[in-house]
Write an enzyme that holds these catalytic residues in place. Structure first.
Site, PDB file in Angstrom:
ATOM      1  N   CYS A  93      38.356  45.424  37.462  1.00 46.66           N
ATOM      2  CA  CYS A  93      38.630  44.594  38.641  1.00 46.66           C
ATOM      3  C   CYS A  93      38.980  43.207  38.137  1.00 46.66           C
ATOM      4  O   CYS A  93      39.658  43.067  37.125  1.00 46.66           O
ATOM      5  CB  CYS A  93      37.427  44.593  39.588  1.00 46.66           C
ATOM      6  SG  CYS A  93      35.892  44.040  38.813  1.00 46.66           S
ATOM      7  N   ARG A 100      47.078  41.506  44.406  1.00 47.63           N
ATOM      8  CA  ARG A 100      46.769  41.006  43.061  1.00 47.63           C
ATOM      9  C   ARG A 100      47.259  41.991  42.004  1.00 47.63           C
ATOM     10  O   ARG A 100      47.782  41.594  40.959  1.00 47.63           O
ATOM     11  CB  ARG A 100      45.279  40.744  42.910  1.00 47.63           C
ATOM     12  CG  ARG A 100      44.767  39.600  43.774  1.00 47.63           C
ATOM     13  CD  ARG A 100      43.282  39.343  43.573  1.00 47.63           C
ATOM     14  NE  ARG A 100      42.996  38.828  42.247  1.00 47.63           N
ATOM     15  CZ  ARG A 100      41.763  38.715  41.736  1.00 47.63           C
ATOM     16  NH1 ARG A 100      40.720  39.099  42.457  1.00 47.63           N
ATOM     17  NH2 ARG A 100      41.589  38.233  40.527  1.00 47.63           N
TER      18      ARG A 100
END
Length: 272
Positions: free
Chosen positions: A227, A169
């Site tokens: 995050c 990611r």
């Protein structure tokens, strides 16, 4: 005060702390049915999506809850100013770390995470749902350092900003949740999954210090973490705390960053 408690130490006196069960997984299933099927004696269920976060929107998928609403939820769960709190989840540690971080941010000084979560517990479970005596905890925000988007962008250039998501990611190879893949320019990849041992326990402080030092956490360097939505990043803040490093959390994280299409995005393995 230590940020962790072992299952053995908790079992020695279950009556002392307020126990909060915050089982949650990204994308489900909901944690409440698992709680009702069996939980630590005396534990109260707290829902991450509705009690440990505000409504999703421009501030991200799990923005900070309104302090008054959070305080009311904690009082319903029996949280008191002078009584220790132990939070646990199914074992991943992310949701428990989010609860730990929020309570510390809101001013509660005696909060610990059950190391390894429910998976580490060897005692009995119960299906009895307690009705706790209402607590008296009143949030006083400011107990933990917090970043907004501008702070995160600046820290990525002037300090160390850790991206706690999975490496793919970060690199922008896949993005299953948010509208854009990649990372905040200047951020360093530091997947949360590397904070724990294969058994699901937090790595020893010495191991973690080596890891974070290798990523750039030198003495005197300000450190921040983000995050996807401020959940797994809290786990890295907790891991850093065990090494004596205080880190700020960008609570809005990638879900807030990418809500504004004018914000820059970097891709690939390098910070950019």
């Amino acid at each position: 005060m230590s940020v962790l408690i072992t299952a053995a130490d908790l079992a020695a006196d279950l009556s002392e702390p307020v126990l909060l069960d915050v089982r949650w997984q990204l994308g489900g299933p909901p944690g409440r049915p698992a709680y009702e099927a069996g939980h630590l004696p005396g534990a109260v269920y707290v829902d991450l999506d509705t009690e440990l976060a505000g409504p999703a929107g421009p501030g991200g998928r799990h923005p900070l809850p309104d302090p008054e609403a959070f305080g009311a939820a904690m009082r319903r769960a029996g949280v008191r100013e002078g009584r220790p709190v132990v939070v646990y989840d199914g074992g991943q540690g992310w949701a428990a770390a989010r609860a730990w971080w929020l309570l510390r941010w809101a001013g509660h000084r005696r909060v610990r995470v059950l190391d390894g979560g429910l998976a580490a517990w060897e005692g009995g479970l119960t299906r009895e749902v307690p009705v706790p005596e209402p607590g008296d905890f009143v949030p006083r925000p400011g107990g933990m350092p917090l970043l907004d988007a501008a702070d995160a962008a600046r820290l990525a250039r002037e300090g160390l900003l850790l991206d706690a998501r999975a490496g793919e990611r970060y690199r922008g190879e896949v993005e299953p949740i948010d509208p854009v893949g990649g990372h905040i320019p200047g951020a360093v990849s530091a997947p949360t999954t590397e904070n724990v041992t294969p058994a699901g326990l937090l790595r020893a402080p010495g191991e973690l210090r080596e890891r974070f030092t290798a990523l750039g956490a030198a003495e005197g360097t300000p450190v921040g973490v983000y995050c996807g939505s401020g959940v797994s990043g809290a786990h890295t803040v907790l891991a850093l705390a065990t090494t004596g490093i205080e880190a700020a959390l960008y609570a809005g994280s990638w879900s807030e960053w990418t809500a504004d299409p004018t914000r820059p995005v970097a891709t690939g393995p390098q910070p950019g």
